[in-house]
Each structure stands twice: as structure tokens, then as C-alpha cells.
Design a protein around this motif. Structure first.
Motif: not given
Length: 318
Positions: A24, A27-28, A56, A59, A62, A93
Motif C-alpha cells: 500500500s 501504491i500510494k 492513491w 493504495g 490495500t 515496501s
């Protein structure tokens, strides 16, 4: 001691949580970059164009899925097992950032990832069994035992001292003030989340716990602790470098959460000294890997960093 079915469920849910939460962030961030490129105003300078960016929101969804999985994991497995596994989201991440965002992962950062995985394996192997709980009243009796009440009272006193005495004086110059408040409140929020998750689990199994006021009391405690925790975590992140805040917060939060769980749920009762020592060692390895990963994730193989290593090498031999 065998790995129980409930522990296995909690372990799988904790892994899923780390995967979703770790992904997440990437993705964000990708969504934030797209929004900034389209509008010309970054979120860090007050822009809100990311709210119109579907990536966003993907994300955010998620992350919510990951947090729900983490919430449910506490209903099946002890906090001693679930909480340290949160470090795996950092690995997810960091690895995805290298491939998707082209953010370089230093060789020492790779070592930190390996240490987190190795420590997590040790914790999983030696984790205690989840004690069977039959009602929310049983959890409430655990929460009102003298040892845990002493812990709660100590946390509340320390939080008030940090908020009203230290925060105005040195909150913006000492990273331990805001992160300390977050960590202390976080340990209570996890205990409440575990209590609430267990109550919901029993309810879904046919033993309705929503009829009891104790369940709603834990809902109130969760809301209060999480709001306070998030408020001061945002202050810490806004004031200090993320690479400093994240490892300190993770170390303090995880340590206090395990301590609170050991006191309230007596996770280590019935375990051998060898298993307990193994869990502590695994936890230390995870903490060390997390700190190493965070402190090196922004390093590039520059002459300044090589110079730092050279000076460190000379210092070790003098």
C-alpha cells in the motif's frame, strides 16, 4: 510445542497484513507522484489533488485490507507472534520500492531484510500457543488483574507526563517524546484490539458477545487509543525524519506491546525458558534488521558514505 491451528491462522493473516500494508505504501506513493505531476502541487506542500487520483485510493483500500487482516490475526494468535511480524511490511515496501519506484536498496539494507526474515522465523517456531478464551468477561477479568492494572496506570501516568510536561518543552526537539506517547498508547490499543477481535470471533462462532457491555467498553478503548496514537504519530512524522521515527517507534511499540501481552494474557505461562529466550533473541534480530534497513534505505553508494564506513573501520581498530 506444536504449531496450533489458531497460531497458523494468525501467522497467515499477519503475513497477508504485511504484504498488503507494505504494498500500500508503494501504491500510494505512486499515486502521489501521478497527482503531483498532473497538478504541479505536491501533497507535502499542501496539495490535495491526490484525492482525485484512483491509484492513491487503491493504495488506501490495500492498506485497509492489511489492517483488517492484522486485526483478525490478533483474535487467533498471541501478540508475541503477530506484532513482530509487522516488520515484514517494511521488507515488502523496500523491495517493491526498488523495482517500482527505482529507490535503491543498499546492500546493508538487504542484510537488514534477511535479519528480519530470520528473526521472524525464530519467533514463529518458538511462539506460545494461544490460550483458549470462552467469553469477553474472561478477557475483562484478565484486564483487571492487579499486574495489568499497574501496567495501565503506569502507561497513563507516563502519557500524561509526556503530553503536558515534556511535549511543550522538548517535543519538537526530542524524537522520543511523540514516539513514546504513540508506543505507550499503542500497547494498550493492541490489547483492546485483541480483546475486541476475540469477542467478534466468538460472536461469529455462535456465542454472541455483542450483548455484553464489556465488548463495547473495549470498542471505546480501541477508538480512544488509536486516535491518540495516530495524532502523535503524525506529529512525530511531521517533525522528524521518517528514517529516524520509524525504527524508534517500531522498537518501542513492539517491545511495550509484547510486555503488555505477557502481563495480560500470560503468553509465556507454560513455556520453557529455552523457548522464551529464543523468542527474545528472534525479536532482537528483527529489531536489529529493522533499524539497519531504515538507517540505510536512503544511502547511496556515494563517496561520503564510503568515507563514513572508512572512518568507522578506523575507529573500530583504534
Amino acid at each position: 510445542m506444536g504449531f496450533s491451528e489458531d497460531n497458523l491462522k494468525g501467522f497467515i493473516l499477519a503475513l497477508m497484513s504485511s504484504l498488503f500494508i507494505g504494498a500500500s505504501f508503494i501504491i500510494k506513493k505512486k499515486g502521489l507522484r501521478r497527482a503531483a505531476a498532473a497538478s504541479g502541487v505536491r501533497a507535502g506542500t499542501g496539495g490535495f489533488s491526490y484525492l482525485l487520483e484512483p491509484l492513491w485510493w487503491l493504495g488506501m483500500i490495500t492498506m485497509i485490507i492489511g489492517e483488517v487482516a492484522n486485526f483478525v490475526a490478533y483474535a487467533f494468535a498471541p501478540a508475541v507472534l503477530v506484532t513482530p511480524l509487522g516488520a515484514l511490511s517494511i521488507i515488502v515496501s523496500a523491495v517493491l520500492a526498488q523495482f517500482i519506484l527505482n529507490e535503491k536498496l543498499h546492500q546493508l539494507g538487504i542484510l537488514g531484510c534477511v535479519m528480519c526474515i530470520a528473526g521472524s522465523v525464530v519467533i514463529v517456531i518458538h511462539a506460545p500457543q494461544e490460550h483458549p478464551i470462552t467469553s469477553v468477561q474472561e478477557i475483562c477479568s484478565m484486564a483487571t488483574q492487579p499486574a495489568f492494572l499497574l501496567y495501565v496506570a503506569s502507561v497513563i501516568v507516563l502519557v500524561f507526563i509526556l503530553i503536558f510536561h515534556f511535549a511543550p518543552q522538548c517535543g519538537h526537539s526530542n524524537v522520543l517524546v511523540f514516539t513514546g506517547i504513540c508506543s505507550l498508547m499503542g500497547s494498550l490499543s493492541v490489547m483492546s484490539v485483541k480483546a475486541l477481535g476475540t469477542a467478534l470471533k466468538l460472536t461469529f462462532e455462535g456465542n454472541n458477545q455483542l450483548l455484553y457491555p464489556e465488548t463495547w467498553f473495549f470498542v471505546f478503548i480501541v477508538a480512544t487509543c488509536v486516535i491518540t496514537q495516530m495524532n502523535y504519530l503524525n506529529k512525530a512524522l511531521d517533525t522528524f525524519n521518517t528514517a529516524v521515527v520509524s525504527p524508534i517507534y517500531y522498537v518501542m511499540f513492539t517491545s511495550l506491546t509484547i510486555l503488555a501481552s505477557v502481563i495480560m494474557f500470560k503468553d509465556w505461562d507454560g513455556q520453557s525458558v529455552g523457548n522464551i529466550i529464543s523468542e527474545i533473541c528472534g525479536f532482537i534480530v528483527v529489531l536489529s534488521g529493522t533499524i539497519l534497513l531504515h538507517t540505510t534505505k536512503d544511502f547511496e553508494r556515494s563517496s561520503s558514505f564510503r568515507g563514513f564506513l572508512f572512518r568507522l573501520f578506523l575507529f573500530d581498530f583504534h
